[in-house]
Design a protein around this motif. Structure first.
Motif, short mmCIF file in Angstrom:
data_model
loop_
_atom_site.label_atom_id
_atom_site.label_comp_id
_atom_site.label_asym_id
_atom_site.label_seq_id
_atom_site.Cartn_x
_atom_site.Cartn_y
_atom_site.Cartn_z
N PHE A 62 0.96 -1.15 -0.01
CA PHE A 62 -0.15 -0.16 0.08
C PHE A 62 0.87 1.19 0.12
O PHE A 62 0.57 2.10 -0.63
CB PHE A 62 -1.02 0.05 1.34
N ARG A 63 1.98 1.19 0.93
CA ARG A 63 2.79 2.36 0.94
C ARG A 63 3.55 2.87 -0.22
O ARG A 63 3.30 3.76 -0.92
CB ARG A 63 3.92 2.37 2.11
N GLN A 64 4.13 1.55 -0.98
CA GLN A 64 4.67 1.81 -2.38
C GLN A 64 3.60 2.38 -3.42
O GLN A 64 3.95 3.29 -4.41
CB GLN A 64 5.28 0.55 -2.71
N THR A 65 2.44 1.88 -3.28
CA THR A 65 1.60 2.23 -4.55
C THR A 65 1.16 3.58 -4.23
O THR A 65 1.05 4.57 -5.21
CB THR A 65 0.19 1.38 -4.31
N LYS A 66 0.96 4.19 -3.00
CA LYS A 66 0.58 5.51 -2.83
C LYS A 66 2.05 6.45 -3.15
O LYS A 66 1.61 7.49 -3.79
CB LYS A 66 0.18 5.78 -1.48
N GLU A 67 2.87 6.05 -2.92
CA GLU A 67 4.16 6.99 -3.23
C GLU A 67 4.53 6.72 -4.52
O GLU A 67 4.64 7.92 -5.26
CB GLU A 67 5.43 6.23 -2.43
N TYR A 68 4.30 5.93 -5.39
CA TYR A 68 4.66 5.97 -6.93
C TYR A 68 3.36 6.70 -7.67
O TYR A 68 3.68 7.21 -8.39
CB TYR A 68 4.46 4.23 -7.38
N HIS A 69 2.17 6.43 -7.08
CA HIS A 69 0.89 7.27 -7.67
C HIS A 69 1.31 8.79 -7.59
O HIS A 69 1.15 9.36 -8.58
CB HIS A 69 -0.26 6.68 -6.82
N ALA A 70 1.79 9.25 -6.43
CA ALA A 70 2.06 10.74 -6.16
C ALA A 70 3.24 10.97 -7.23
O ALA A 70 3.28 12.08 -7.69
CB ALA A 70 2.61 10.84 -4.79
N LYS A 71 4.29 10.13 -7.44
CA LYS A 71 5.35 10.54 -8.11
C LYS A 71 4.98 10.77 -9.62
O LYS A 71 5.35 11.55 -10.55
CB LYS A 71 6.33 9.42 -8.26
N VAL A 72 4.22 9.75 -9.88
CA VAL A 72 3.72 9.80 -11.42
C VAL A 72 2.58 10.99 -11.61
O VAL A 72 2.77 11.65 -12.93
CB VAL A 72 2.76 8.40 -11.73
N ILE A 73 1.95 11.36 -10.74
CA ILE A 73 0.95 12.28 -10.99
C ILE A 73 1.95 13.80 -10.81
O ILE A 73 1.80 14.76 -11.48
CB ILE A 73 -0.10 12.65 -9.76
N ASP A 74 2.90 13.76 -10.05
CA ASP A 74 3.87 15.02 -10.04
C ASP A 74 4.79 15.18 -11.25
O ASP A 74 5.10 16.26 -11.46
CB ASP A 74 5.03 14.76 -8.82
N SER A 75 4.83 13.85 -11.90
CA SER A 75 5.58 14.17 -13.20
C SER A 75 4.46 14.23 -14.25
O SER A 75 5.16 14.30 -15.59
CB SER A 75 6.27 12.74 -13.56
N GLN A 76 3.46 15.01 -13.86
CA GLN A 76 2.20 15.42 -14.87
C GLN A 76 1.76 14.17 -16.00
O GLN A 76 1.66 14.39 -17.23
CB GLN A 76 2.97 16.66 -15.89
N GLN A 77 1.70 12.88 -15.40
CA GLN A 77 1.42 11.58 -16.21
C GLN A 77 0.07 11.35 -15.34
O GLN A 77 -0.08 11.56 -14.45
CB GLN A 77 2.63 10.77 -16.17
N GLU A 78 -0.67 10.63 -16.57
CA GLU A 78 -1.95 10.13 -15.99
C GLU A 78 -1.80 8.93 -15.01
O GLU A 78 -0.79 8.02 -15.61
CB GLU A 78 -2.93 9.77 -16.85
N CYS A 79 -2.43 8.84 -13.80
CA CYS A 79 -2.15 7.61 -13.05
C CYS A 79 -3.37 7.49 -12.07
O CYS A 79 -3.92 8.65 -11.41
CB CYS A 79 -0.88 7.86 -12.28
N SER A 80 -3.98 6.35 -11.94
CA SER A 80 -5.27 5.93 -11.14
C SER A 80 -4.77 4.88 -10.11
O SER A 80 -4.02 3.87 -10.43
CB SER A 80 -6.38 5.59 -11.66
N ILE A 81 -5.37 5.01 -8.91
CA ILE A 81 -5.34 3.65 -8.22
C ILE A 81 -6.68 3.00 -8.03
O ILE A 81 -7.71 4.03 -7.84
CB ILE A 81 -4.80 4.34 -6.73
N PHE A 82 -6.91 1.84 -7.96
CA PHE A 82 -7.99 1.06 -7.76
C PHE A 82 -7.79 -0.20 -6.71
O PHE A 82 -6.81 -0.79 -6.82
CB PHE A 82 -8.30 0.33 -9.14
N LEU A 83 -8.76 0.01 -5.88
CA LEU A 83 -8.66 -0.93 -4.56
C LEU A 83 -9.52 -2.17 -5.07
O LEU A 83 -10.74 -1.95 -5.26
CB LEU A 83 -9.11 -0.35 -3.42
N ALA A 84 -8.83 -3.36 -4.97
CA ALA A 84 -9.62 -4.44 -5.43
C ALA A 84 -10.12 -4.99 -3.87
O ALA A 84 -9.39 -5.77 -3.31
CB ALA A 84 -8.58 -5.57 -5.95
N SER A 85 -11.45 -4.67 -3.67
CA SER A 85 -11.95 -5.14 -2.50
C SER A 85 -12.02 -6.73 -2.38
O SER A 85 -12.38 -7.25 -3.35
CB SER A 85 -13.37 -4.46 -2.45
N ARG A 86 -12.00 -7.20 -1.09
CA ARG A 86 -12.25 -8.48 -0.57
C ARG A 86 -11.43 -9.25 -1.53
O ARG A 86 -11.49 -10.49 -1.59
CB ARG A 86 -13.62 -8.77 -0.77
N CYS A 87 -10.15 -8.76 -1.98
CA CYS A 87 -9.24 -9.84 -2.57
C CYS A 87 -7.81 -9.67 -1.90
O CYS A 87 -7.38 -8.66 -1.21
CB CYS A 87 -8.76 -9.43 -4.04
#
Length: 308
Positions: free
Chosen positions: A257-282
């Motif tokens: 989770f930590r790594q996903t959030k950090e990388y999402h922030a980096k991609v967004i800061d780099s002006q690229q499109e990035c989304s997070i999707f939570l796979a519930s109950r998986c």
């Protein structure tokens, strides 16, 4: 289990903590830890053998690369999937040292049913490389495979190529996402075929694994881990990349989770499109097993963005 702060410096983990935080089988309530991996192997083997037998003539193979970087791609194009159909490229996981593309043939089934051709490139296991840079070698092998697929998409007039990777494959597609394809003789027209990229339960900073069970067979150095970490490498300047989707299972570890959030922030800061999707109950393993369920949320998410 030990709770950690999202702001902790993960690469300074003790061996004990790294082994705990990067072993997803310890964190799911679905089955006892000792049963998870054997059940996953049984599920993937049985369903892949079933589907490979079912598709029969709809399964072919193509070679790519040269020398130690050569490999094969399994192509699933069942009856009703046109030659010019959009392409899903799936890269399997297994900590870069276990499993094979054949074991995950079942992944092709739901995409074939929705009109996609599915390409599964295989890579040499990390411990089998004769050089001292197995992780970089695996990445280069997958770059050569995807370069072959992108150029083939032009030849077949396929409208789009989508990359999907799970676990170690999720890491690899994140590196492929930012690859400069001109270095691999991919034409500009072929580069434009690459659309959305989906990293399922992937990692983006490989450094914490150097001092963990994952590295016992790989023997990668800290420098090697840095070179193959998406979090530590830059993005092409003045270029808009494909939309990157980071899919994280609800029962994955705090470090995932930590790594996903950090990388999402980096991609967004780099002006690229990035989304997070939570796979519930998986959890880390059934997140891909469940793709065989037509009503699965992750499958619906993938198809939604592939058909957009």
């Amino acid at each position: 289990m030990t709770k950690i702060s999202l702001n902790s410096v993960a690469q300074c983990f003790t061996r004990e903590l790294a082994d705990e935080q990067y072993n997803p089988t310890l964190w799911t309530p679905r089955l006892p830890t000792e049963e998870l991996l054997p059940k996953h192997i049984e599920f993937t083997n049985q369903n892949s053998e079933r589907y490979r037998a079912t598709v029969s003539g709809g399964l072919s193979q193509r070679t790519f690369g040269e020398g130690e970087f050569s490999g094969t791609i399994d192509i699933y194009r069942t009856q009703g999937v046109a030659q010019d159909a959009p392409v899903v490229v799936y890269i399997h996981g297994g900590w870069w040292q276990w499993f094979s593309k054949e074991q995950f043939g079942f992944i092709a089934e739901p995409f074939n049913q929705h009109g996609f051709a599915v390409y599964m490139p295989g890579y040499r296991m990390a411990q089998d490389w004769s050089n001292d840079a197995p992780m970089e070698s695996i990445l280069k092998q997958m770059q050569l495979a995807v370069a072959e697929i992108l150029n083939l998409a032009v030849e077949n007039r396929a409208p789009a190529v989508y990359l999907v990777g799970h676990s170690a494959g999720g890491h690899l597609v994140s590196m492929l996402h930012k690859t400069d394809w001109s270095e691999f003789s991919v034409t500009q027209e072929a580069q434009q075929k690459l659309k959305d990229v989906f990293s399922i339960a992937g990692l983006f900073d490989i450094r914490p694994l150097v001092n963990s069970f994952v590295n016992d067979s790989i023997n990668m150095s800290s420098l090697s881990a840095e070179k193959v970490s998406p979090l530590l490498s830059g993005f092409p300047s003045n270029q808009t990349l494909s939309h990157l989707h980071l899919i994280v299972p609800e029962f994955d570890t705090p470090e995932f989770f930590r790594q996903t959030k950090e990388y999402h922030a980096k991609v967004i800061d780099s002006q690229q499109e990035c989304s997070i999707f939570l796979a519930s109950r998986c959890d880390h393993l059934d997140v891909i097993e469940n793709l065989l369920d037509e009503n699965n949320d992750v499958l619906a998410y993938l198809l939604k963005h592939m058909n957009a």
